[in-house]
Write a protein that holds these residues in place. Structure first.
Motif, short mmCIF file in Angstrom:
data_model
loop_
_atom_site.label_atom_id
_atom_site.label_comp_id
_atom_site.label_asym_id
_atom_site.label_seq_id
_atom_site.Cartn_x
_atom_site.Cartn_y
_atom_site.Cartn_z
N VAL A 322 0.82 -1.21 0.00
CA VAL A 322 0.00 0.00 0.00
C VAL A 322 0.85 1.26 0.00
CG1 VAL A 322 -0.21 0.12 2.52
CG2 VAL A 322 -2.02 1.05 1.08
N GLY A 323 2.04 1.21 0.60
CA GLY A 323 2.92 2.37 0.60
C GLY A 323 3.37 2.75 -0.80
N VAL A 324 3.55 1.76 -1.65
CA VAL A 324 3.93 2.02 -3.04
C VAL A 324 2.75 2.64 -3.79
CG1 VAL A 324 4.72 0.97 -5.20
CG2 VAL A 324 5.57 0.11 -3.01
N VAL A 325 1.56 2.14 -3.54
CA VAL A 325 0.37 2.64 -4.24
C VAL A 325 0.07 4.07 -3.83
CG1 VAL A 325 -2.09 2.28 -4.64
CG2 VAL A 325 -0.57 0.31 -4.39
N PRO A 332 1.24 12.48 -8.37
CA PRO A 332 0.61 13.31 -9.39
C PRO A 332 -0.51 14.20 -8.85
CG PRO A 332 -0.01 11.00 -9.66
CD PRO A 332 1.09 11.04 -8.67
N ILE A 333 -1.25 13.71 -7.85
CA ILE A 333 -2.31 14.53 -7.27
C ILE A 333 -1.70 15.73 -6.56
CG2 ILE A 333 -4.14 14.60 -5.53
CD1 ILE A 333 -4.79 11.73 -6.20
N LEU A 334 -0.59 15.52 -5.86
CA LEU A 334 0.10 16.63 -5.20
C LEU A 334 0.57 17.66 -6.23
CD1 LEU A 334 1.36 17.99 -2.75
CD2 LEU A 334 3.35 16.50 -3.03
N LEU A 337 -2.47 19.65 -7.30
CA LEU A 337 -2.87 20.59 -6.25
C LEU A 337 -1.92 21.78 -6.19
CD1 LEU A 337 -3.85 18.13 -3.37
CD2 LEU A 337 -5.39 19.49 -4.78
N ALA A 338 -0.63 21.50 -6.31
CA ALA A 338 0.36 22.59 -6.27
C ALA A 338 0.20 23.52 -7.46
CB ALA A 338 1.76 21.99 -6.24
N MET A 339 -0.19 22.98 -8.62
CA MET A 339 -0.37 23.82 -9.80
C MET A 339 -1.63 24.69 -9.69
SD MET A 339 0.61 21.07 -12.79
CE MET A 339 0.08 22.19 -14.10
#
Length: 346
Positions: A322-325, A332-334, A337-339
């Motif tokens: 789960v840590g890899v997922v 990409p979501i981060l 959000l940053a953009m």
């Protein structure tokens, strides 16, 4: 503006968000769907009658029913760990006034990992109870160190300085972890599975060990939420409203470390859950922590459970941890959000 009108404006800003009920209902429904999916989906899918047997007929001893029973504890463990990481992320973001604060970004997970691997190598620890206390100590010391380094110099603990301090600290601690592991293959074998982050070892005994820390951390978060709202207005304003900012930061940070350290001790260092759950809930509901904190718990549970089910499906017939997922989904979501929003102090 008079003090009475200012107080009125503040109360208006802290009223329940109009979409809170809708968001809550949707998240609870999704949580139920994810829980059922976690019981049914995996390397060996479960049929409907096997699900019913596993949940409601303990006397039936079939292969499918036994799989369901094993997955129940895993699902509960995943939900609780996700909730803990979500609340921890909300607290850390509020204490540091940094919208991208997260246990993994600030190096807290890595600090917990250093103490765990040191305990395995030098103290021969092997149980969850031993892991959890070492992980809490490592998380707390790392959090204090990162915040101390990030607070040095002009401007105090700015978001960028905290992230840089966390990244540098995490890199240094990772090197220490590698230095301990490389000459000790037996430690590496024991540490390898824990390091990538997994809820596959979730058992009722692990849940029983974890539950007291979760309850304490969440209760502190709920009690301190109104004062943390005042802290978001600035230290001077919060002090004027009667908030002891130093004590508040210490107590809230302690709760965040308890939640993060306990989850990390039992599930390994899982990143992005606290960051994503809190950030998304702030965007949807606004800044009021009385609503962001409980919704971050639900969102964190959703994210971690979805990641766990996805890892089982993607890695079938094996399993992708789960840590890899979460890292694969979170990065990409981060970026998105940053953009879409500036990284600034809360």
């Amino acid at each position: 503006m008079s003090s009475s009108s200012a107080l009125t404006d503040r109360r208006q800003k802290l009223h329940m968000p109009r979409n809170f009920t809708t968001v809550l209902v949707v998240c609870i429904v999704l949580l139920g769907v994810c829980a059922v999916a976690s019981l049914v989906l995996g390397s060996r899918p479960v049929r409907f009658h096997e699900l019913i047997d596993g949940l409601f007929h303990p006397d039936i001893d079939s292969y499918g029913a036994n799989i369901v029973r094993k997955r129940i504890s895993r699902t509960v463990f995943s939900l609780l760990c996700g909730a803990a990481l979500g609340v921890s992320g909300a607290l850390m973001q509020s204490v540091t006034r940094n919208p991208i604060a997260d246990p993994s970004i600030l190096g807290v997970n890595t600090g917990a990992a250093l103490f765990v691997v040191s305990g395995i190598a030098f103290l021969n620890i092997s149980t969850a109870n031993q892991y959890i206390w070492l992980a809490l100590a490592g998380a707390a010391i790392t959090a204090i160190f990162v915040f101390g380094i990030g607070s040095m110099g002009r401007g105090g603990a700015t978001p960028i300085k905290l992230v840089l301090a966390g990244a540098a600290t995490s890199a240094a601690i990772s090197s220490l972890v590698a230095a301990i592991l490389i000459p000790r293959s037996y430690v590496m074998d024991q540490f390898r599975f824990w390091q990538v982050g997994s809820v596959g070892s979730g058992s009722w005994s692990a849940i029983a060990t974890f539950a007291p820390f979760l309850i304490v951390g969440v209760l502190i978060a709920i009690v301190t939420a109104p004062a943390l709202n005042a802290l978001a207005l600035g230290d001077d304003v919060a002090t004027g409203l009667g908030v002891r900012t130093g004590v508040l930061r210490l107590v809230a940070a302690l709760a965040g470390v308890i939640l993060c350290g306990a989850a990390t001790a039992l599930a390994g260092p899982i990143g992005f859950v606290g960051l994503l759950s809190t950030h998304v809930m702030r965007l949807i509901l606004g800044p009021d922590l009385r609503f962001v904190i409980p919704m971050s718990a639900i969102a964190g549970a959703l994210i971690l459970t979805i990641a766990d089910v996805s890892g089982r499906l993607i890695g079938s017939p094996g399993e992708l941890e789960v840590g890899v997922v979460t890292a694969f989904i979170g990065a990409p979501i981060l970026i998105i959000l940053a953009m879409r929003s500036k990284v600034r102090s809360l």
